[in-house]
Design a protein around this motif. Structure first.
Motif: not given
Length: 489
Positions: A396-423
């Motif tokens: 998942a993280l490799a796909a996020i960094t590869r796709l990088n929509p709107a140059n928002a990799t860091g934000t999207l990776a953070g949201i993914y970790m929030l959902l897959s971790g905290a939530v």
């Protein structure tokens, strides 16, 4: 030519990360057992507190990363985080049954985790030049080191807790973190070129008060804040606020994206949804499965009773062995000119998760008649779930960094970790609550009734995981050549 050698500071970062894993997973292996057997919490209360704690440790790194970027730098953030975690485990090692002590200890660890977790990886990244080819192998060593720590921790802490008492088990976890910090500090000379503390920001004033004292007061107040959150089990409200902010950020990214970017964003959202589902089930290992093993699994082996906490080592062991096997398989397939698609890898992870819970569900079903079942089913099941992790987060993280929509990799990776971790951890506790059983002095009143409750939950998880796997196959088929998930598309 790129320098292939590793920076000397890498050893110290990987070392302290390994000990951090040791302390966290050692304490985590004991927590649900400690709450139900020592503090005599009901199953519902224990699951709720466990879920609140394991979800909040994934929220605070967002704040800790922000403070590191703007004030402290990664190096000092790692030191501060390690100190708070040592303090938290030290408080846990105090032989008392006072709940306030428990909440304070967990809050200290939550704050420490916030400063340590992401900033230790950022510090490791700072040691490499931008295009240095050794970077990837350095992070691979970090991943291996962490899982070695996670594998050893339940064995060491579990043995200490069973042999000498709960607080010795927690004390071992704290000693591990302290050893990691000492090791890290001995390598200070290798971190001369990393980002320093911004003294100008520390000395600057906000409302006439220097930022330095404000930061100290804020950190101490955050410990009190998280203690209250844990005591009243208010983590869900905090996650709701953070989740709403994440949705707002996703909407902003969607608006900024063009047509291709929006397709890529939808692909990432697919990973977020499946990742959250996966980890909500995977994290049963430390809660409902842990208590199922304690109460219903026959742990006798050659005349010795294996502590339930020892089974928490199966997951990292499977990750280490499975990681080497999976890496070999990818190289073998690449040699044949075949590269599995990203969604196919995700589907493999969901399949292994489904198979793992099928075995654990079978184990609980067998326990319904006599109250006990063989350790074989749950051992293999946990191993399969551990291997499944290799097909989820890294993919998942490799796909996020590869796709990088709107140059928002860091934000999207953070949201993914929030959902897959905290939530996911919060949802995991909510799911585990359905397996609650009546207890007296921490022991189940009826082992067969307990097994029936666990079977109900594990069977539901198995069926939902199976449904998720089928849906992933359908999504994979419907989106073929439509989503640029893979390189070259």
């Amino acid at each position: 030519m790129h320098n292939q050698s590793q920076p000397r500071g890498m050893v110290y970062v990987v070392g302290v990360q390994a000990w951090e894993y040791f302390s966290y997973y050692g304490m985590r292996a004991l927590l649900i057992l400690y709450l139900t057997q020592k503090l005599l919490f009901t199953d519902q209360h224990a699951y709720a507190l466990y879920g609140a704690y394991t979800s909040l440790v994934y929220v605070t790194p967002i704040i800790g990363g922000y403070i590191a970027d703007r004030i402290l730098g990664s190096y000092w953030s790692v030191i501060i985080g390690a100190l708070f975690m040592v303090a938290g485990h030290t408080v846990l090692s105090i032989p008392t049954s006072d709940n306030l002590t428990l909440y304070t200890a967990l809050a200290l660890i939550i704050v420490g985790y916030g400063f340590f977790k992401t900033n230790s990886s950022c510090l490791l990244g700072e040691l490499y030049k931008k295009n240095e080819s050794a970077r990837e192998s350095g992070f691979s060593l970090s991943y291996i080191g962490g899982n070695i720590g996670a594998f050893v921790a339940p064995l060491a802490c579990g043995y200490a807790a069973q042999t000498y008492g709960w607080h010795y088990g927690f004390g071992i976890a704290g000693i591990g973190m302290l050893l990691g910090l000492i090791l890290f500090l001995t390598g200070r000379k290798h971190f001369q070129d990393v980002e320093k503390i911004r003294i100008d920001v520390i000395r600057a004033k906000t409302l006439g008060i220097p930022n330095g004292p404000l930061l100290v007061v804020g950190i101490l107040l955050s410990v009190a804040f998280f203690s209250v959150i844990l005591a009243h089990l208010w983590a869900g409200y905090m996650l709701a606020i953070v989740g709403a902010i994440s949705l707002f950020l996703l909407a902003q990214i969607y608006i900024k994206c063009g047509e291709v970017g929006r397709k890529n964003l939808w692909a990432i959202i697919i990973f977020m949804l499946f990742g959250t589902l996966f980890w909500a089930f995977d994290q049963q290992g430390g809660s409902s499965i842990n208590l199922f093993i304690e109460r219903n699994v026959n742990k006798e082996l050659f005349g010795w009773t294996i502590p339930a906490s020892f089974y928490q080592s199966i997951n990292p062991f499977a990750v280490i062995i499975g990681g080497a096997l999976v890496a070999w398989i990818w190289r073998f397939l690449a040699g044949l000119g075949f590269t599995p698609k990203t969604l196919s890898k995700l589907g493999t992870g969901l399949f292994l998760l489904t198979l793992g819970f099928f075995l654990i569900n079978t184990s609980s079903q067998l326990a319904m008649s006599t109250g006990h079942t063989s350790m074989l089913w749950v051992t293999v099941g946990l191993g399969l779930i551990g291997v499944a992790e290799l097909f989820v987060d890294p993919v998942a993280l490799a796909a996020i960094t590869r796709l990088n929509p709107a140059n928002a990799t860091g934000t999207l990776a953070g949201i993914y970790m929030l959902l897959s971790g905290a939530v996911a951890n919060y949802l995991a506790a909510w799911i585990a609550t359905a397996a609650s059983t009546e207890t007296v002095h921490g022991k189940a009143i009826s082992l067969t009734d307990a097994a029936q409750n666990y079977h109900h939950v594990f069977q539901s998880i198995f069926l939902i995981a199976l449904t998720g796997f089928v849906i992933s196959i359908v999504v994979n088929f419907l989106t073929r050549n439509k989503l640029a998930l893979d390189s070259g598309k």
